[in-house]
Design a protein around this motif. Structure first.
Motif, mmCIF file in Angstrom:
data_model
loop_
_atom_site.group_PDB
_atom_site.id
_atom_site.type_symbol
_atom_site.label_atom_id
_atom_site.label_comp_id
_atom_site.label_asym_id
_atom_site.label_seq_id
_atom_site.Cartn_x
_atom_site.Cartn_y
_atom_site.Cartn_z
ATOM 1 N N LEU A 197 0.773 -1.279 -0.012
ATOM 2 C CA LEU A 197 0.184 -0.080 0.046
ATOM 3 C C LEU A 197 0.870 1.284 -0.088
ATOM 4 O O LEU A 197 0.467 2.264 -0.676
ATOM 5 C CB LEU A 197 -0.954 -0.059 1.337
ATOM 6 C CG LEU A 197 -1.851 1.201 1.460
ATOM 7 C CD1 LEU A 197 -2.770 1.147 0.193
ATOM 8 C CD2 LEU A 197 -2.631 1.042 2.575
ATOM 9 N N VAL A 198 1.782 1.124 0.706
ATOM 10 C CA VAL A 198 2.918 2.325 0.774
ATOM 11 C C VAL A 198 3.551 2.491 -0.280
ATOM 12 O O VAL A 198 3.567 3.684 -0.913
ATOM 13 C CB VAL A 198 3.729 2.220 1.847
ATOM 14 C CG1 VAL A 198 5.190 3.251 1.810
ATOM 15 C CG2 VAL A 198 3.199 2.271 3.218
ATOM 16 N N LEU A 199 3.725 1.552 -1.233
ATOM 17 C CA LEU A 199 4.518 1.677 -2.475
ATOM 18 C C LEU A 199 3.597 2.387 -3.471
ATOM 19 O O LEU A 199 4.126 2.937 -4.351
ATOM 20 C CB LEU A 199 5.165 0.269 -2.814
ATOM 21 C CG LEU A 199 6.304 -0.435 -2.211
ATOM 22 C CD1 LEU A 199 6.641 -1.565 -2.548
ATOM 23 C CD2 LEU A 199 7.506 0.689 -2.508
ATOM 24 N N ALA A 200 2.533 1.561 -3.527
ATOM 25 C CA ALA A 200 1.431 2.304 -4.437
ATOM 26 C C ALA A 200 1.145 3.688 -4.193
ATOM 27 O O ALA A 200 0.754 4.591 -5.236
ATOM 28 C CB ALA A 200 0.014 1.277 -4.168
ATOM 29 N N ALA A 201 1.078 4.109 -2.884
ATOM 30 C CA ALA A 201 1.048 5.573 -2.607
ATOM 31 C C ALA A 201 2.027 6.335 -3.137
ATOM 32 O O ALA A 201 2.035 7.435 -3.628
ATOM 33 C CB ALA A 201 0.771 5.824 -1.125
ATOM 34 N N ASP A 241 -3.437 4.661 -11.846
ATOM 35 C CA ASP A 241 -2.827 4.142 -10.668
ATOM 36 C C ASP A 241 -3.479 4.507 -9.421
ATOM 37 O O ASP A 241 -3.413 3.873 -8.289
ATOM 38 C CB ASP A 241 -1.459 4.413 -10.523
ATOM 39 C CG ASP A 241 -0.537 3.464 -11.612
ATOM 40 O OD1 ASP A 241 -0.899 2.789 -11.937
ATOM 41 O OD2 ASP A 241 0.498 4.201 -12.073
ATOM 42 N N ALA A 242 -4.115 5.768 -9.375
ATOM 43 C CA ALA A 242 -5.124 6.123 -8.286
ATOM 44 C C ALA A 242 -6.174 5.052 -8.218
ATOM 45 O O ALA A 242 -6.296 4.574 -6.944
ATOM 46 C CB ALA A 242 -5.919 7.384 -8.629
ATOM 47 N N ILE A 243 -6.498 4.196 -9.198
ATOM 48 C CA ILE A 243 -7.480 3.156 -8.818
ATOM 49 C C ILE A 243 -6.933 2.222 -8.523
ATOM 50 O O ILE A 243 -7.657 1.322 -7.374
ATOM 51 C CB ILE A 243 -8.166 2.615 -10.270
ATOM 52 C CG1 ILE A 243 -8.782 3.895 -10.823
ATOM 53 C CG2 ILE A 243 -9.194 1.662 -10.231
ATOM 54 C CD1 ILE A 243 -9.187 3.588 -12.495
ATOM 55 N N LEU A 244 -5.541 1.764 -8.645
ATOM 56 C CA LEU A 244 -4.979 0.482 -7.947
ATOM 57 C C LEU A 244 -4.637 1.037 -6.299
ATOM 58 O O LEU A 244 -4.876 0.059 -5.460
ATOM 59 C CB LEU A 244 -3.467 0.567 -8.600
ATOM 60 C CG LEU A 244 -2.737 -0.812 -8.160
ATOM 61 C CD1 LEU A 244 -3.449 -1.819 -8.339
ATOM 62 C CD2 LEU A 244 -1.509 -0.572 -8.853
ATOM 63 N N LEU A 245 -4.357 2.214 -6.156
ATOM 64 C CA LEU A 245 -4.152 2.603 -4.757
ATOM 65 C C LEU A 245 -5.368 2.640 -3.999
ATOM 66 O O LEU A 245 -5.494 1.986 -2.809
ATOM 67 C CB LEU A 245 -3.608 4.046 -4.701
ATOM 68 C CG LEU A 245 -3.407 4.573 -3.201
ATOM 69 C CD1 LEU A 245 -2.538 3.703 -2.388
ATOM 70 C CD2 LEU A 245 -2.996 6.074 -3.338
#
Length: 225
Positions: free
Chosen positions: A13-17, A49-53
């Motif tokens: 989650l941190v990596l996605a952010a 990538d906001a959707i992925l996060l």
């Protein structure tokens, strides 16, 4: 059954952010990660990538939020999130399309339009963009590894697998288009890449928005029955 490794899930989650913050050029990033995001293609990756996060955040929230509370809020939050994302995606695609038309119009308007194009758009920093896309790809792969190590059953979540696969493909698409033409034309293909990324994000947001509406309607029917 193997249990979820919570620290690795949080790391993903941190990596996605972090990926999203880099794409948006967030000022809060440490100097080491405050990389340049030239053009439109890289920033527009944030739309998808906001959707992925968001998806990973929903999964992580299940670790702390009661199932009943999460079920009530998820439909409404998803509806609002995907509605905003859909509107933003459509508007940004129109912005990128307008810029693409402008650049092409200038480039073919020999000689003065071409001169104006060369003066404004011909110096696209391909090397900087390539380095930024490389960092983003590395972080995305690290996120994938973190998810797999957190729990192998994430591979059974077809929606998540497709979401991540498309994110990786879009990253490669922007890099491919940057490398496809001579440097003075990269700005044109960068705008085209932004349009493609924005359209993919808008289509996904539209499908998710319809799904959220259906889920809310179903929940209301069950409640009223």
């Amino acid at each position: 059954m193997e249990r979820l490794r919570t620290p690795l899930m949080i790391l993903a989650l941190v990596l996605a952010a972090l990926i999203l913050m880099i794409q948006l050029g967030a000022a809060a990033l440490p100097a080491l990660l405050a990389v340049a995001t030239p053009g439109l293609g890289i920033p527009y990756l944030a739309l998808y990538d906001a959707i992925l996060l968001y998806s990973l955040a929903l999964m992580a929230s299940a670790l702390v939020a009661p199932a009943r509370l999460q079920g009530r809020l998820q439909g409404i939050l998803s509806l609002l999130f995907f509605l905003v994302l859909l509107v933003a995606g459509v508007l940004l695609v129109l912005v990128a399309l307008a810029k693409l038309i402008l650049m092409i119009s200038l480039f073919v308007a020999v000689p003065f339009g071409t001169i104006a194009y060369l003066a404004v758009y011909a110096d696209f920093p391909v090397g900087v963009a390539r380095a930024t896309l490389g960092i983003l790809m590395t972080l995305k792969l690290a996120m994938v590894v973190s998810l797999l190590l957190a729990h192998q059953r994430f591979l059974e979540n077809k929606g998540l697998v497709i979401l991540i696969a498309i994110s990786l493909v879009l990253n490669l698409l922007v890099a491919f288009l940057h490398a496809l033409v001579p440097g003075l034309l990269v700005s044109i293909l960068d705008a085209a890449a932004a349009i493609l990324v924005g359209l993919v994000a808008a289509i996904w947001a539209l499908l998710a928005l319809v799904g959220s509406l259906m889920a809310i309607v179903k929940a209301l029917k069950v409640r009223l029955a």
